[in-house]
Design an enzyme around this catalytic site. Structure first.
Site, PDB file in Angstrom:
ATOM      1  N   LYS A 203       0.891  -1.179   0.000  1.00  0.00           N
ATOM      2  CA  LYS A 203       0.000   0.000   0.000  1.00  0.00           C
ATOM      3  C   LYS A 203       0.917   1.215   0.000  1.00  0.00           C
ATOM      4  O   LYS A 203       1.489   1.580   1.026  1.00  0.00           O
ATOM      5  CB  LYS A 203      -0.881  -0.016   1.253  1.00  0.00           C
ATOM      6  CG  LYS A 203      -2.212   0.705   1.093  1.00  0.00           C
ATOM      7  CD  LYS A 203      -2.122   2.179   0.748  1.00  0.00           C
ATOM      8  CE  LYS A 203      -1.822   3.037   1.941  1.00  0.00           C
ATOM      9  NZ  LYS A 203      -1.609   4.460   1.576  1.00  0.00           N
ATOM     10  N   GLU A 278       9.096   0.671  11.559  1.00  0.00           N
ATOM     11  CA  GLU A 278      10.163   1.676  11.416  1.00  0.00           C
ATOM     12  C   GLU A 278       9.480   3.023  11.510  1.00  0.00           C
ATOM     13  O   GLU A 278       8.768   3.434  10.586  1.00  0.00           O
ATOM     14  CB  GLU A 278      10.848   1.554  10.050  1.00  0.00           C
ATOM     15  CG  GLU A 278      11.509   0.218   9.762  1.00  0.00           C
ATOM     16  CD  GLU A 278      12.881   0.087  10.397  1.00  0.00           C
ATOM     17  OE1 GLU A 278      13.270   0.968  11.186  1.00  0.00           O
ATOM     18  OE2 GLU A 278      13.550  -0.917  10.123  1.00  0.00           O
ATOM     19  N   CYS A 311      13.479  10.763   8.164  1.00  0.00           N
ATOM     20  CA  CYS A 311      13.271  10.219   9.513  1.00  0.00           C
ATOM     21  C   CYS A 311      14.529  10.265  10.360  1.00  0.00           C
ATOM     22  O   CYS A 311      14.482  10.476  11.562  1.00  0.00           O
ATOM     23  CB  CYS A 311      12.768   8.783   9.414  1.00  0.00           C
ATOM     24  SG  CYS A 311      13.874   7.706   8.485  1.00  0.00           S
ATOM     25  N   GLU A 409       8.839  15.230  16.701  1.00  0.00           N
ATOM     26  CA  GLU A 409       9.345  15.218  15.326  1.00  0.00           C
ATOM     27  C   GLU A 409       8.565  16.226  14.463  1.00  0.00           C
ATOM     28  O   GLU A 409       7.343  16.168  14.390  1.00  0.00           O
ATOM     29  CB  GLU A 409       9.162  13.814  14.730  1.00  0.00           C
ATOM     30  CG  GLU A 409       9.704  13.696  13.324  1.00  0.00           C
ATOM     31  CD  GLU A 409       9.403  12.334  12.695  1.00  0.00           C
ATOM     32  OE1 GLU A 409       8.260  11.869  12.801  1.00  0.00           O
ATOM     33  OE2 GLU A 409      10.328  11.751  12.105  1.00  0.00           O
TER      34      GLU A 409
HETATM   35  P1  NAD Z   1       2.040   8.031   8.170  1.00  0.00           P
HETATM   36  O1  NAD Z   1       2.159   7.192   9.386  1.00  0.00           O
HETATM   37  O2  NAD Z   1       1.014   9.094   8.149  1.00  0.00           O
HETATM   38  O3  NAD Z   1       1.765   7.130   6.888  1.00  0.00           O
HETATM   39  C1  NAD Z   1       2.601   6.055   6.526  1.00  0.00           C
HETATM   40  C2  NAD Z   1       1.795   5.077   5.700  1.00  0.00           C
HETATM   41  O4  NAD Z   1       0.775   4.550   6.523  1.00  0.00           O
HETATM   42  C3  NAD Z   1       1.100   5.686   4.498  1.00  0.00           C
HETATM   43  O5  NAD Z   1       1.142   4.787   3.411  1.00  0.00           O
HETATM   44  C4  NAD Z   1      -0.331   5.852   4.975  1.00  0.00           C
HETATM   45  O6  NAD Z   1      -1.253   5.804   3.923  1.00  0.00           O
HETATM   46  C5  NAD Z   1      -0.485   4.639   5.867  1.00  0.00           C
HETATM   47  N1  NAD Z   1      -1.518   4.739   6.900  1.00  0.00           N
HETATM   48  C6  NAD Z   1      -2.066   5.854   7.452  1.00  0.00           C
HETATM   49  N2  NAD Z   1      -3.001   5.524   8.360  1.00  0.00           N
HETATM   50  C7  NAD Z   1      -3.038   4.164   8.392  1.00  0.00           C
HETATM   51  C8  NAD Z   1      -3.780   3.222   9.157  1.00  0.00           C
HETATM   52  N3  NAD Z   1      -4.698   3.606  10.054  1.00  0.00           N
HETATM   53  N4  NAD Z   1      -3.541   1.913   8.960  1.00  0.00           N
HETATM   54  C9  NAD Z   1      -2.611   1.495   8.067  1.00  0.00           C
HETATM   55  N5  NAD Z   1      -1.891   2.352   7.314  1.00  0.00           N
HETATM   56  C10 NAD Z   1      -2.104   3.670   7.472  1.00  0.00           C
HETATM   57  O7  NAD Z   1       3.487   8.643   7.927  1.00  0.00           O
HETATM   58  P2  NAD Z   1       3.926   9.624   6.768  1.00  0.00           P
HETATM   59  O8  NAD Z   1       3.467  10.999   7.075  1.00  0.00           O
HETATM   60  O9  NAD Z   1       3.570   9.024   5.449  1.00  0.00           O
HETATM   61  O10 NAD Z   1       5.510   9.549   6.887  1.00  0.00           O
HETATM   62  C11 NAD Z   1       6.249  10.305   7.768  1.00  0.00           C
HETATM   63  C12 NAD Z   1       6.648   9.506   8.978  1.00  0.00           C
HETATM   64  O11 NAD Z   1       7.349   8.324   8.588  1.00  0.00           O
HETATM   65  C13 NAD Z   1       7.614  10.262   9.870  1.00  0.00           C
HETATM   66  O12 NAD Z   1       7.263  10.052  11.215  1.00  0.00           O
HETATM   67  C14 NAD Z   1       8.950   9.623   9.551  1.00  0.00           C
HETATM   68  O13 NAD Z   1       9.908   9.760  10.566  1.00  0.00           O
HETATM   69  C15 NAD Z   1       8.546   8.199   9.343  1.00  0.00           C
HETATM   70  N6  NAD Z   1       9.566   7.470   8.592  1.00  0.00           N
HETATM   71  C16 NAD Z   1      10.297   6.506   9.241  1.00  0.00           C
HETATM   72  C17 NAD Z   1      11.307   5.838   8.558  1.00  0.00           C
HETATM   73  C18 NAD Z   1      12.149   4.793   9.236  1.00  0.00           C
HETATM   74  O14 NAD Z   1      12.835   4.064   8.540  1.00  0.00           O
HETATM   75  N7  NAD Z   1      12.131   4.682  10.544  1.00  0.00           N
HETATM   76  C19 NAD Z   1      11.555   6.142   7.219  1.00  0.00           C
HETATM   77  C20 NAD Z   1      10.801   7.137   6.608  1.00  0.00           C
HETATM   78  C21 NAD Z   1       9.805   7.795   7.301  1.00  0.00           C
END
Ligand code: NAD
Length: 509
Positions: A203, A278, A311, A409
């Protein structure tokens, strides 16, 4: 653009459920000259949905695609397709699986320009980084796990008994990923899943969904069997939630925010599905007085990379008292030279924020930090000249201890600067958040580097460097930054069903 056309001959659109006609809706978008399907990819077929969501480019706010908006029906189809395909892919010999993964890497390498162009238009990351480092890393993710698969050796001896450890497929892996490096992050999670013989339902992020679609064509051309890799496009709360709650999923690999991570963990818990998380970070960047200060400043300014949407970024600069003033002076000089603008231009260093919603979120942090008494010594607001989603690289000095800007963050181009005196205070400030993804230390003293690294709470500590990624090394977060580690053995152990067969010496049973 280079590389052969990977686009499928447009097949008749498949309906997902009887009675749902989707014919007539747009199925493709042309992004920077590249034709990209805006449908799902399920069981080796393009499949539509009755509804679509707009995909907006952060570069200029243009709606660049209307993307199929999947939900539980589409997720169900994709999980079924993946389950069906796991009989084929899971029993494919490791050497053949590895060969397919290498061919996928070849396909990615042949299409770096196309993938980079689509990703940059979709999420506003720098085109030069996409071409030179991010897309080549996508290919490396496949090569690494293809080779790793063939190097596995589970033979052991234990007190005269022989043991045979095997890494068998666990079934269907659900992969949910964010928008800040969508294809690279997704492949980092699903390349090991495919290597282990699992099939995948991805997804992609709704804010940057398109390269997943281009990738599906590459994987098909590389010979990945139909159904081994599936893409369900859609909104997180709809398609994402349906996927992670699906009872027929065997592994969940999630990358995203802490808040969503909690929801994903709860859904996984209900089905007892193993989950790897992650999540976000608020990493410290610690510079001691004995460091190579120019190198430290260069690296500190680099924390604005990807407009701060990283991140791992070391967003909390901690500098030893004795060199604080000179560090700040050099930092402001170097950061002042950053060029902000269209990420497709070679000269651009800092692009836009991903969406209006995210931009407002970043701005909210900045406004509250000012209200809390922090001083924005650089930036501190939108780039009014450029308009749109361009936010000025910002540096806050002297934020009040424990304030939001030091603990939460932001995920935008916002850094803080604090001074410290001695190792103990450096470590205390560095560890003063609920996150633990990474830490960066600059020092000229190897003993200090060892002492401080040991005391820092972080999944990765970089000493006098940043972003060095050995795919064989463990990667992941301590505390709220995640659950589990990925990389080499760690990824494999998560995705595979690991089995030990213990055999008594023959003839002595
Ligand atoms: P997010 O949590 O809003 O979304 C991530 C993914 O989850 C998206 O595909 C989104 O559609 C999906 N999602 C949203 N709600 C969901 C639910 N209820 N159930 C299942 N899936 C759902 O995060 P974002 O804004 O897309 O990304 C930014 C975040 O990601 C930051 O906190 C960043 O630090 C983190 N990040 C972490 C890493 C790592 O390797 N640790 C890498 C990149 C980004």
């Amino acid at each position: 653009m280079t590389g052969p056309s990977l686009l499928p001959t447009v097949r008749p659109r498949t309906t997902i459920r009887a009675g749902r006609r989707t014919r007539g809706a747009a199925t493709e978008a042309v992004i920077e000259g590249v034709e990209v399907s805006t449908d799902h990819w399920i069981g080796g077929q393009r499949a539509g949905s009755p509804e679509a969501f707009p995909d907006v480019s952060p570069i200029d706010g243009a709606v660049i695609a209307e993307v199929a908006r999947g939900g539980s029906a589409e997720v169900d189809s994709a999980v079924r397709a993946a389950r069906d395909a796991s009989a084929v892919w899971g029993s494919t010999k490791p050497s053949e699986r590895a060969a397919v993964l290498h061919r996928i890497a070849d396909g990615v390498e042949a299409n770096v320009e196309r993938l980079a162009a689509v990703e940059t238009r979709d999420n506003g990351s720098l085109l030069r980084s996409m071409r030179r480092s991010v897309m080549p890393r996508v290919a490396r993710n496949f090569r690494f796990f293809a080779d790793h698969l063939l190097e596995l050796d589970g033979r052991r001896e234990h007190e005269g008994f022989s043991e045979r450890i095997s890494w068998g497929p666990s079934g269907v892996a659900a992969v949910v990923t964010p928008w800040n490096a969508p294809l690279m992050l997704a492949t980092w999670r699903f390349a090991p899943a495919l290597a282990a013989g699992n099939t995948v339902v991805l997804k992609p992020p709704e804010w940057a969904p398109l390269t997943a679609s281009v990738f599906a064509d590459i994987a098909r051309e590389a010979g990945l069997p139909d159904g081994a890799f599936n893409v369900v496009q859609g909104i997180g709360e709809e398609a994402g939630a349906a996927l992670v709650a699906h009872p027929d999923v065997d592994r969940i690999a999630f990358t995203g925010s802490v808040a969503t991570g909690r929801l994903v963990a709860a859904a996984a818990g209900a089905n007892l599905t193993p989950v790897s998380l992650e999540l976000g970070g608020k990493s410290p960047f610690v510079a001691f007085a004995d460091a190579d200060l120019d190198a430290a400043v260069r690296q500190a300014v680099y924390q604005y990379d990807n407009a701060g949407q990283v991140c791992l970024a070391g967003t909390r600069l901690l500098v030893e008292e004795r060199v604080y003033d000179v560090f700040l002076e050099r930092f402001l000089e170097a950061a002042g030279a950053l060029r902000q603008g269209d990420p497709r231009e070679e000269v651009t260093d800092v692009g836009p924020q991903i969406t209006r919603e995210h931009f407002e979120r970043v701005d909210g942090f900045v406004r509250r930090a000012k209200a809390d008494g922090a001083k924005a010594i650089l930036g501190g607001g939108p780039n009014e000249e450029l308009g749109g989603l361009y936010y000025r690289p910002t540096l806050f000095v002297d934020p009040p201890p424990g304030s939001e800007i030091l603990t939460q963050e932001v995920f935008g181009p916002v850094l803080t600067l604090q001074r410290f005196s001695g190792e103990d205070q450096a470590v205390e400030l560095a560890n003063a958040t609920d996150y633990g993804l990474a830490a960066i230390v600059y020092t000229g003293d190897p003993d200090r580097a060892a002492r401080v690294s040991e005391r820092l709470i972080a999944g990765t500590v970089w000493v006098n460097c940043f972003f060095v990624r050995d795919l064989a090394a463990p990667f992941g977060g301590a505390r709220n930054s995640g659950i589990g580690r990925e990389g080499g053995t760690w990824s494999f152990d998560f995705h595979a069903d690991v089995k030990n067969v213990c055999i008594a010496p023959w003839g002595k049973e």
